[in-house]
Design an enzyme around this catalytic site. Structure first.
Site, PDB file in Angstrom:
ATOM      1  N   LYS A 119       7.288  15.256  55.031  1.00 45.40           N
ATOM      2  CA  LYS A 119       8.296  15.656  55.770  1.00 45.40           C
ATOM      3  C   LYS A 119       7.928  16.906  56.299  1.00 45.40           C
ATOM      4  CE  LYS A 119      12.189  12.735  54.166  1.00 45.40           C
ATOM      5  NZ  LYS A 119      13.367  13.050  53.299  1.00 45.40           N
ATOM      6  N   LYS A 202       1.002  25.201  36.452  1.00 50.90           N
ATOM      7  CA  LYS A 202       0.457  24.172  35.491  1.00 50.90           C
ATOM      8  C   LYS A 202      -0.858  23.600  35.546  1.00 50.90           C
ATOM      9  CE  LYS A 202       1.303  19.287  34.324  1.00 50.90           C
ATOM     10  NZ  LYS A 202       1.166  17.966  35.245  1.00 50.90           N
ATOM     11  N   LYS A 205      -5.212  18.415  37.151  1.00 56.29           N
ATOM     12  CA  LYS A 205      -6.472  17.966  38.036  1.00 56.29           C
ATOM     13  C   LYS A 205      -5.770  18.173  39.546  1.00 56.29           C
ATOM     14  CE  LYS A 205      -6.634  14.388  34.667  1.00 56.29           C
ATOM     15  NZ  LYS A 205      -6.081  13.115  34.482  1.00 56.29           N
TER      16      LYS A 205
HETATM   17  P1  ADP Z   1      -3.082  15.750  35.328  1.00 53.40           P
HETATM   18  O1  ADP Z   1      -1.718  16.527  35.588  1.00 53.40           O
HETATM   19  O2  ADP Z   1      -4.314  16.855  35.108  1.00 53.40           O
HETATM   20  O3  ADP Z   1      -3.352  14.703  36.409  1.00 53.40           O
HETATM   21  P2  ADP Z   1      -2.148  13.349  33.772  1.00 53.40           P
HETATM   22  O4  ADP Z   1      -0.884  13.399  34.380  1.00 53.40           O
HETATM   23  O5  ADP Z   1      -3.448  12.599  33.835  1.00 53.40           O
HETATM   24  O6  ADP Z   1      -2.868  14.970  33.988  1.00 53.40           O
HETATM   25  O7  ADP Z   1      -1.626  13.763  32.039  1.00 53.40           O
HETATM   26  C1  ADP Z   1      -1.970  12.975  31.030  1.00 53.40           C
HETATM   27  C2  ADP Z   1      -1.158  13.636  29.917  1.00 53.40           C
HETATM   28  O8  ADP Z   1      -1.520  14.894  29.453  1.00 53.40           O
HETATM   29  C3  ADP Z   1       0.198  13.463  30.049  1.00 53.40           C
HETATM   30  O9  ADP Z   1       0.939  13.005  28.760  1.00 53.40           O
HETATM   31  C4  ADP Z   1       0.787  14.813  30.625  1.00 53.40           C
HETATM   32  O10 ADP Z   1       2.156  15.143  30.266  1.00 53.40           O
HETATM   33  C5  ADP Z   1      -0.266  15.765  29.518  1.00 53.40           C
HETATM   34  N1  ADP Z   1      -0.641  17.011  30.542  1.00 53.40           N
HETATM   35  C6  ADP Z   1      -1.171  17.128  31.740  1.00 53.40           C
HETATM   36  N2  ADP Z   1      -1.322  18.430  32.064  1.00 53.40           N
HETATM   37  C7  ADP Z   1      -0.388  19.033  31.066  1.00 53.40           C
HETATM   38  C8  ADP Z   1      -0.571  20.475  30.995  1.00 53.40           C
HETATM   39  N3  ADP Z   1      -0.758  21.311  31.803  1.00 53.40           N
HETATM   40  N4  ADP Z   1       0.552  20.717  30.092  1.00 53.40           N
HETATM   41  C9  ADP Z   1       0.962  19.911  29.014  1.00 53.40           C
HETATM   42  N5  ADP Z   1       0.431  18.459  29.143  1.00 53.40           N
HETATM   43  C10 ADP Z   1      -0.090  18.100  30.043  1.00 53.40           C
END
Ligand code: ADP
Ligand code: TRP
Length: 334
Positions: A119, A202, A205
């Site tokens: 949006k 945060k 990826k």
């Molecule tokens: P990304 O955000 O890098 O794509 P994913 O979504 O694949 O990571 O996350 C896989 C697992 O790792 C999930 O349980 C997610 O909550 C945890 N996780 C990802 N990034 C973080 C972070 N910066 N701090 C704490 N936990 C994380």
């Protein structure tokens, strides 16, 4: 001691595993292994929403499997599998979909964020949104509810998904007046629920700010040197609580080491380069043994295939019993 409760978590093979994944999901999950019946898996059909190239998909799945194993996952203790190898998950997803209000999905963070960004840039709200992204939380609910999961170790960003799994489970339990599904709880650790990345956002990826787990030493050093800092001089006292370096250091160091570095920040006379070096040493020594293990495992694809096949057979044995019970409860079979 095993309390017969189930812990379960999944990670999508969408990129190189990083220290946010490690502290948010992998490490807390592995700490539960002796007290729970653990089910840990590679969420490859979740990743399909993003990874649409065959070779990439294969490679990312192997990388993630080798990462779990290198971090200490013991396949004798953990049911370790690939989501796509447990097709009962997808039958359950269909059932759950019939009880999932569209409005619930409209509220999912990932979908909402995509719509908002469309949006804001003047595009159609649903531009680039496929149904797989929209119903992502239903598939995740199926992963969780299929095994009567008690505890889901994840980072903070996943809490909403677990709440949605709870909502869906409760509406089905209510409809049939029967506890067909167990209500899952997230396990979130205060110190590691949100690991920050190189730029202070945060680590993710999607932000391109990650510290991958098993980078070769020289590349790891270069990356740590890229952590964003302010422009304070060496002499100036610095606030540790506003420093990305310090916040990452806390994940690895002992309380005494943390106190020591904190004092050096407050005293002044410490430059950012020095602090980055200390952090590099910590991260490097922490992951060195795992990195070696990872490099061995990644060249043994047959071993990884075997582990995942055995894991999926164990998972399917349990999942198919659950599905038989459910089909009867719904009235689609006798
Ligand atoms: P990304 O955000 O890098 O794509 P994913 O979504 O694949 O990571 O996350 C896989 C697992 O790792 C999930 O349980 C997610 O909550 C945890 N996780 C990802 N990034 C973080 C972070 N910066 N701090 C704490 N936990 C994380
Ligand atoms: N959605 C999770 C993530 O983005 C991955 C995932 C899929 C998951 N199914 C799961 C996590 C079940 C915990 C339980 O990281």
């Amino acid at each position: 001691m095993n309390n017969n409760k189930i812990s379960l978590t999944g990670i999508k093979p969408t990129g190189i595993p990083h220290i946010g994944n490690y502290f948010g999901a992998i490490k807390p999950a592995l700490e539960l292994v002796n007290d729970y019946n653990p089910f840990y898996f590679i969420a490859d059909y979740h990743a399909l929403n993003i990874i649409k190239n065959k070779q990439d998909m294969k490679k990312l799945c192997y990388n993630l499997a080798a990462t779990w194993l290198a971090c200490g996952l013991d396949p004798e203790k953990v049911v370790f599998y690939k989501q796509s190898m447990v097709p009962e998950t997808f039958e359950l997803e269909v059932i759950l979909s019939a009880f999932t209000p569209k409005g619930l999905m409209n509220r999912a963070h990932a979908y909402k964020a995509k719509v908002d960004s469309n949006k804001n840039s003047g595009k159609d709200p649903d531009d680039g949104v496929n149904i797989g992204l929209f119903t992502y939380p239903v598939l995740m609910a199926a992963d969780i509810l299929l095994f009567d999961t008690d505890l889901v170790p994840v980072g903070k960003d996943q809490v909403q998904h677990i709440e949605m799994a709870t909502d869906i489970a409760q509406s089905i339990n209510y409809n049939y007046q029967k506890d067909l599904f167990k209500i899952p709880k997230p396990l979130i650790q205060k110190e590691t629920q949100l690991v920050i990345g190189l730029d202070g956002r945060k680590m993710s990826k999607s932000y391109n700010n990650v510290i991958p787990l098993f980078l070769p030493e020289n590349q790891l050093r270069k990356l740590i040197m890229r952590i964003v800092t302010n422009s304070q001089t060496v002499e100036e006292p610095k606030n540790p609580d506003e420093s990305n370096i310090f916040s990452l250091y806390k994940l690895f160091a002992t309380p005494e080491e943390i106190e020591d570095l904190k004092n050096q920040y407050l005293k002044g006379g410490m430059g950012w380069g020095y602090a980055k070096n200390i952090l590099f040493e910590k991260i490097n020594s922490h992951f060195k043994p795992m990195r070696e293990k990872y490099n061995e495992l990644i060249s043994d694809k047959k071993y990884i295939d075997k582990i995942l096949l055995e894991g999926s057979e164990k998972a399917r044995y349990i999942a198919s019993k659950k599905m038989r019970k459910l089909r009867r409860a719904l009235g689609v079979t006798n």
